[in-house]
Structures are given as structure tokens and as C-alpha cells.
Design a protein around this motif. Sequence first.
Motif, PDB file in Angstrom:
ATOM      1  N   MET A  53       4.258  -6.720  -4.999  1.00 27.85           N
ATOM      2  CA  MET A  53       4.108  -5.332  -4.550  1.00 27.85           C
ATOM      3  C   MET A  53       3.513  -4.481  -5.672  1.00 27.85           C
ATOM      4  O   MET A  53       2.702  -3.587  -5.417  1.00 27.85           O
ATOM      5  CB  MET A  53       5.465  -4.784  -4.094  1.00 27.85           C
ATOM      6  CG  MET A  53       5.380  -3.445  -3.405  1.00 27.85           C
ATOM      7  SD  MET A  53       4.276  -3.388  -1.958  1.00 27.85           S
ATOM      8  CE  MET A  53       5.228  -4.298  -0.754  1.00 27.85           C
ATOM      9  N   SER A  54       3.863  -4.788  -6.925  1.00 30.31           N
ATOM     10  CA  SER A  54       3.307  -4.020  -8.047  1.00 30.31           C
ATOM     11  C   SER A  54       1.809  -4.248  -8.213  1.00 30.31           C
ATOM     12  O   SER A  54       1.123  -3.458  -8.860  1.00 30.31           O
ATOM     13  CB  SER A  54       4.044  -4.348  -9.348  1.00 30.31           C
ATOM     14  OG  SER A  54       3.661  -5.605  -9.847  1.00 30.31           O
ATOM     15  N   LEU A  55       1.294  -5.333  -7.629  1.00 37.01           N
ATOM     16  CA  LEU A  55      -0.141  -5.621  -7.704  1.00 37.01           C
ATOM     17  C   LEU A  55      -0.906  -5.042  -6.524  1.00 37.01           C
ATOM     18  O   LEU A  55      -2.136  -5.091  -6.498  1.00 37.01           O
ATOM     19  CB  LEU A  55      -0.365  -7.142  -7.749  1.00 37.01           C
ATOM     20  CG  LEU A  55       0.307  -7.884  -8.892  1.00 37.01           C
ATOM     21  CD1 LEU A  55      -0.019  -9.370  -8.826  1.00 37.01           C
ATOM     22  CD2 LEU A  55      -0.060  -7.287 -10.240  1.00 37.01           C
ATOM     23  N   ASN A  56      -0.204  -4.508  -5.559  1.00 36.19           N
ATOM     24  CA  ASN A  56      -0.832  -3.954  -4.364  1.00 36.19           C
ATOM     25  C   ASN A  56      -1.380  -2.561  -4.685  1.00 36.19           C
ATOM     26  O   ASN A  56      -0.759  -1.544  -4.410  1.00 36.19           O
ATOM     27  CB  ASN A  56       0.199  -3.887  -3.228  1.00 36.19           C
ATOM     28  CG  ASN A  56      -0.429  -3.466  -1.928  1.00 36.19           C
ATOM     29  OD1 ASN A  56      -1.480  -3.967  -1.560  1.00 36.19           O
ATOM     30  ND2 ASN A  56       0.209  -2.534  -1.244  1.00 36.19           N
ATOM     31  N   ARG A  57      -2.540  -2.549  -5.306  1.00 39.76           N
ATOM     32  CA  ARG A  57      -3.177  -1.312  -5.779  1.00 39.76           C
ATOM     33  C   ARG A  57      -4.651  -1.337  -5.395  1.00 39.76           C
ATOM     34  O   ARG A  57      -5.209  -2.405  -5.147  1.00 39.76           O
ATOM     35  CB  ARG A  57      -3.076  -1.217  -7.304  1.00 39.76           C
ATOM     36  CG  ARG A  57      -1.676  -1.312  -7.843  1.00 39.76           C
ATOM     37  CD  ARG A  57      -1.699  -1.246  -9.350  1.00 39.76           C
ATOM     38  NE  ARG A  57      -0.379  -1.500  -9.917  1.00 39.76           N
ATOM     39  CZ  ARG A  57      -0.012  -1.105 -11.101  1.00 39.76           C
ATOM     40  NH1 ARG A  57      -0.850  -0.431 -11.878  1.00 39.76           N
ATOM     41  NH2 ARG A  57       1.183  -1.379 -11.559  1.00 39.76           N
ATOM     42  N   PRO A  58      -5.276  -0.167  -5.411  1.00 44.54           N
ATOM     43  CA  PRO A  58      -6.711  -0.130  -5.075  1.00 44.54           C
ATOM     44  C   PRO A  58      -7.574  -0.932  -6.048  1.00 44.54           C
ATOM     45  O   PRO A  58      -8.577  -1.504  -5.653  1.00 44.54           O
ATOM     46  CB  PRO A  58      -7.059   1.360  -5.147  1.00 44.54           C
ATOM     47  CG  PRO A  58      -5.770   2.085  -5.051  1.00 44.54           C
ATOM     48  CD  PRO A  58      -4.714   1.171  -5.585  1.00 44.54           C
ATOM     49  N   GLU A  59      -7.174  -0.961  -7.321  1.00 44.70           N
ATOM     50  CA  GLU A  59      -7.927  -1.692  -8.345  1.00 44.70           C
ATOM     51  C   GLU A  59      -6.982  -2.653  -9.046  1.00 44.70           C
ATOM     52  O   GLU A  59      -5.816  -2.319  -9.263  1.00 44.70           O
ATOM     53  CB  GLU A  59      -8.522  -0.729  -9.379  1.00 44.70           C
ATOM     54  CG  GLU A  59      -9.528   0.249  -8.820  1.00 44.70           C
ATOM     55  CD  GLU A  59     -10.795  -0.429  -8.323  1.00 44.70           C
ATOM     56  OE1 GLU A  59     -11.222  -1.415  -8.951  1.00 44.70           O
ATOM     57  OE2 GLU A  59     -11.345   0.022  -7.303  1.00 44.70           O
ATOM     58  N   PRO A  60      -7.460  -3.831  -9.425  1.00 45.96           N
ATOM     59  CA  PRO A  60      -6.594  -4.778 -10.143  1.00 45.96           C
ATOM     60  C   PRO A  60      -6.081  -4.166 -11.453  1.00 45.96           C
ATOM     61  O   PRO A  60      -6.875  -3.709 -12.276  1.00 45.96           O
ATOM     62  CB  PRO A  60      -7.506  -5.971 -10.425  1.00 45.96           C
ATOM     63  CG  PRO A  60      -8.610  -5.863  -9.432  1.00 45.96           C
ATOM     64  CD  PRO A  60      -8.786  -4.392  -9.181  1.00 45.96           C
TER      65      PRO A  60
END
Length: 171
Positions: A53-60
Motif C-alpha cells: 500500500m505504501s508503494l501505491n503512489r502516482p510515481e515510484p
Amino acid sequence: MSNSIEIPFSTTLLVRDTCLCLHVQRAARALARLFDDALRPAGLTNGQFSLMMSLNRPEPPPMGPVAALLAMDQTTLTAALKPLQRKGWVMVMENPRDRRGRLLSLTAEGKAVLARALPIWIETHAALDDGLPDGGAARLRQDLQALSGSETPKSAGTSSRPRQSARAMGE
């Protein structure tokens, strides 16, 4: 003749009943087991869910901010990423702006796993929130954020801490 220091059993009981660290550890273990059991059908542990979930972002994101968010060092984060990489759910790539750094992203399959796990998390979390007295969940989150340093405690140094003299502690 023994020179060992004897700590009174009453001190053991005081620590058992008042130690915030002990109570937070016990609660964390209970919550981890609850979420591990709930998320097992999705193939995730609670730690893997939080990491993904912490990686679920617009940019890596780079590793540093992810490690900070999860309150772990980068070595521990690297170890936690390995099983997710082997499953093809997470990709670790070179940072084009700093070749020494790494960027983290969910793969399409990782996003699908996370999407399957999210309703389970929502349902489990709602049951927890509902099980606490009115406002208890929000208050608990606020207090835990204060303890973790992501928020300043409102009443640092005030009276609800257990107090016992050094003599009673066996010193």
C-alpha cells in the motif's frame, strides 16, 4: 553470599500493569495476527499489505521515504521486498536521477493482489473501529501517532505516568 539485586515482585506487577511499551507490543502482536489471518486468502501478511500500500503512489518512490513511512531501516525494507519481488508483485529499479538509489513500484499483478486484499482490510478495519468505544479509534490513532513521533504529544510530562521511587524499584 549473593550480591544479586532483588527487585520486588510488586515492581514486576507495576511494570505488567503500566508499561506502555508492553501494552503496545501486545496490542501490535494481536492486531498483526488478526490482519495476517484476514489477509491470508489474498496471499499477503499484514506487513506485506502495508508495504505494498505504501508503494501505491502516482510515481515510484525511493526506498528512503518508504522505509521512513514504515518505520524500518533500508536493510529491513530490502529484505521485506524480496518475497514480493519473487512473486512478481513489486519491482525495484534504478533511480534515473541517482544511479545509486532505487525506486519501488507495484507491478500490474501486485496492484491486482492489493485490489483483492483491500476489501478484506476495509472489513477487518471497520470491525475493529466498531469494537472500540465512541471516538476510540480516532483517539487511539492520534495517541499512537504522538508516541511514534509523527505528532507532538499534547501533554508531555503530565501525570498519568506510573511513578515509583528508586528504592521501591530495587535500587
